[in-house]
Design a protein around this motif. Structure first.
Motif, mmCIF file in Angstrom:
data_model
loop_
_atom_site.group_PDB
_atom_site.id
_atom_site.type_symbol
_atom_site.label_atom_id
_atom_site.label_comp_id
_atom_site.label_asym_id
_atom_site.label_seq_id
_atom_site.Cartn_x
_atom_site.Cartn_y
_atom_site.Cartn_z
ATOM 1 N N LYS A 19 4.266 -20.466 5.362
ATOM 2 C CA LYS A 19 4.819 -21.085 4.052
ATOM 3 C C LYS A 19 5.791 -20.423 3.433
ATOM 4 O O LYS A 19 6.657 -21.220 3.000
ATOM 5 C CB LYS A 19 3.531 -21.610 3.277
ATOM 6 N N GLU A 20 5.626 -19.415 3.468
ATOM 7 C CA GLU A 20 6.557 -18.224 2.733
ATOM 8 C C GLU A 20 8.058 -18.649 3.313
ATOM 9 O O GLU A 20 8.957 -18.650 2.901
ATOM 10 C CB GLU A 20 6.399 -16.785 2.639
ATOM 11 N N LEU A 21 8.090 -18.509 4.956
ATOM 12 C CA LEU A 21 9.140 -18.887 5.747
ATOM 13 C C LEU A 21 9.645 -19.872 5.378
ATOM 14 O O LEU A 21 11.154 -20.302 5.171
ATOM 15 C CB LEU A 21 8.657 -18.507 7.088
ATOM 16 N N HIS A 22 9.033 -21.104 5.282
ATOM 17 C CA HIS A 22 9.692 -22.567 4.953
ATOM 18 C C HIS A 22 10.160 -22.645 3.795
ATOM 19 O O HIS A 22 11.199 -23.099 3.437
ATOM 20 C CB HIS A 22 8.564 -23.536 5.106
ATOM 21 N N SER A 23 9.627 -21.969 2.570
ATOM 22 C CA SER A 23 9.966 -21.905 1.146
ATOM 23 C C SER A 23 11.383 -21.156 1.357
ATOM 24 O O SER A 23 12.516 -21.605 0.523
ATOM 25 C CB SER A 23 8.951 -21.355 0.381
ATOM 26 N N ALA A 24 11.346 -19.933 2.117
ATOM 27 C CA ALA A 24 12.461 -19.089 2.040
ATOM 28 C C ALA A 24 13.739 -19.587 2.795
ATOM 29 O O ALA A 24 14.910 -19.759 2.358
ATOM 30 C CB ALA A 24 12.265 -17.766 2.694
ATOM 31 N N MET A 25 13.656 -20.427 3.624
ATOM 32 C CA MET A 25 14.574 -21.283 4.488
ATOM 33 C C MET A 25 15.103 -22.535 3.673
ATOM 34 O O MET A 25 16.427 -22.766 3.783
ATOM 35 C CB MET A 25 14.054 -21.605 5.711
ATOM 36 N N ALA A 26 14.358 -23.185 2.788
ATOM 37 C CA ALA A 26 14.802 -24.188 2.025
ATOM 38 C C ALA A 26 15.385 -23.587 0.763
ATOM 39 O O ALA A 26 16.109 -24.131 0.239
ATOM 40 C CB ALA A 26 13.680 -25.027 1.591
ATOM 41 N N ASP A 31 18.743 -14.716 1.628
ATOM 42 C CA ASP A 31 19.740 -14.251 2.680
ATOM 43 C C ASP A 31 18.992 -14.108 3.823
ATOM 44 O O ASP A 31 17.853 -14.091 4.177
ATOM 45 C CB ASP A 31 20.555 -12.793 2.298
ATOM 46 N N ASP A 32 19.897 -14.056 5.153
ATOM 47 C CA ASP A 32 19.087 -14.184 6.448
ATOM 48 C C ASP A 32 18.324 -12.703 6.778
ATOM 49 O O ASP A 32 17.498 -12.868 7.469
ATOM 50 C CB ASP A 32 20.492 -14.226 7.497
ATOM 51 N N GLN A 33 18.652 -11.665 6.059
ATOM 52 C CA GLN A 33 18.047 -10.720 6.256
ATOM 53 C C GLN A 33 16.581 -10.542 5.694
ATOM 54 O O GLN A 33 15.561 -10.218 6.357
ATOM 55 C CB GLN A 33 18.640 -9.314 5.376
ATOM 56 N N GLN A 34 16.242 -11.352 4.745
ATOM 57 C CA GLN A 34 15.208 -11.520 4.332
ATOM 58 C C GLN A 34 14.188 -12.681 5.001
ATOM 59 O O GLN A 34 13.051 -12.364 5.140
ATOM 60 C CB GLN A 34 15.075 -12.166 2.617
ATOM 61 N N ILE A 35 14.852 -13.524 5.494
ATOM 62 C CA ILE A 35 14.302 -14.385 6.343
ATOM 63 C C ILE A 35 13.816 -13.786 7.640
ATOM 64 O O ILE A 35 12.752 -13.934 8.186
ATOM 65 C CB ILE A 35 15.258 -15.629 6.670
ATOM 66 N N ALA A 36 14.664 -12.879 8.187
ATOM 67 C CA ALA A 36 14.209 -12.006 9.491
ATOM 68 C C ALA A 36 13.086 -11.376 9.183
ATOM 69 O O ALA A 36 12.275 -11.228 9.992
ATOM 70 C CB ALA A 36 15.704 -11.473 9.805
ATOM 71 N N LYS A 39 10.265 -13.348 9.502
ATOM 72 C CA LYS A 39 9.661 -13.675 10.819
ATOM 73 C C LYS A 39 9.167 -12.484 11.527
ATOM 74 O O LYS A 39 8.331 -12.671 12.438
ATOM 75 C CB LYS A 39 11.094 -14.199 11.408
ATOM 76 N N ARG A 40 9.821 -11.185 11.454
ATOM 77 C CA ARG A 40 9.337 -10.051 11.900
ATOM 78 C C ARG A 40 7.707 -9.796 11.690
ATOM 79 O O ARG A 40 6.948 -9.576 12.386
ATOM 80 C CB ARG A 40 9.951 -8.902 11.610
ATOM 81 N N ARG A 41 7.507 -10.231 10.209
ATOM 82 C CA ARG A 41 6.177 -9.851 9.831
ATOM 83 C C ARG A 41 4.990 -10.888 10.527
ATOM 84 O O ARG A 41 4.094 -10.660 10.993
ATOM 85 C CB ARG A 41 5.770 -9.964 8.314
ATOM 86 N N ARG A 44 4.578 -9.928 14.092
ATOM 87 C CA ARG A 44 3.650 -8.736 14.027
ATOM 88 C C ARG A 44 2.067 -9.399 14.101
ATOM 89 O O ARG A 44 1.343 -8.730 14.816
ATOM 90 C CB ARG A 44 3.905 -7.668 12.916
ATOM 91 N N LEU A 45 2.046 -10.384 13.000
ATOM 92 C CA LEU A 45 0.666 -10.851 12.878
ATOM 93 C C LEU A 45 0.245 -11.564 14.256
ATOM 94 O O LEU A 45 -1.019 -11.450 14.737
ATOM 95 C CB LEU A 45 0.433 -11.726 11.730
ATOM 96 N N LYS A 46 1.197 -12.424 14.988
ATOM 97 C CA LYS A 46 0.864 -13.015 16.034
ATOM 98 C C LYS A 46 0.323 -12.200 17.204
ATOM 99 O O LYS A 46 -0.604 -12.518 17.739
ATOM 100 C CB LYS A 46 1.789 -13.711 16.221
ATOM 101 N N ASP A 47 1.373 -11.119 17.154
ATOM 102 C CA ASP A 47 0.803 -10.054 18.378
ATOM 103 C C ASP A 47 -0.549 -9.542 18.076
ATOM 104 O O ASP A 47 -1.093 -9.173 19.203
ATOM 105 C CB ASP A 47 2.117 -8.920 18.316
ATOM 106 N N GLU A 48 -1.007 -8.967 17.063
ATOM 107 C CA GLU A 48 -2.099 -8.510 16.859
ATOM 108 C C GLU A 48 -3.094 -9.580 17.062
ATOM 109 O O GLU A 48 -4.126 -9.056 17.537
ATOM 110 C CB GLU A 48 -2.163 -8.103 15.280
#
Length: 56
Positions: A19-26, A31-36, A39-41, A44-48
């Motif tokens: 949800k945070e990602l969709h909001s950030a992208m909208a 900036d791209d760094q915040q969105i990246a 995505k990294r976080r 990491r959750l998905k990997d865990e």
């Protein structure tokens, strides 16, 4: 905490990050760094979660 409870907690965090990602992208002010970073976080959750599922 059981593995199932930990997995559920991680899944809830993953949904919140989605949800945070969709909001950030909208938002044009993000900036791209915040969105990246979001995505990294999320990754990491998905990997865990996958690691826990394969151990279970």
């Amino acid at each position: 905490m059981t593995i199932e409870a930990h997995l559920k907690s991680l899944e809830q965090k993953h949904v919140a990050l989605e949800k945070e990602l969709h909001s950030a992208m909208a938002s044009p002010s993000m900036d791209d760094q915040q969105i990246a970073e979001i995505k990294r976080r999320k990754l990491r959750l998905k990997d865990e979660m996958e690691r826990l599922k394969t151990r279970h």
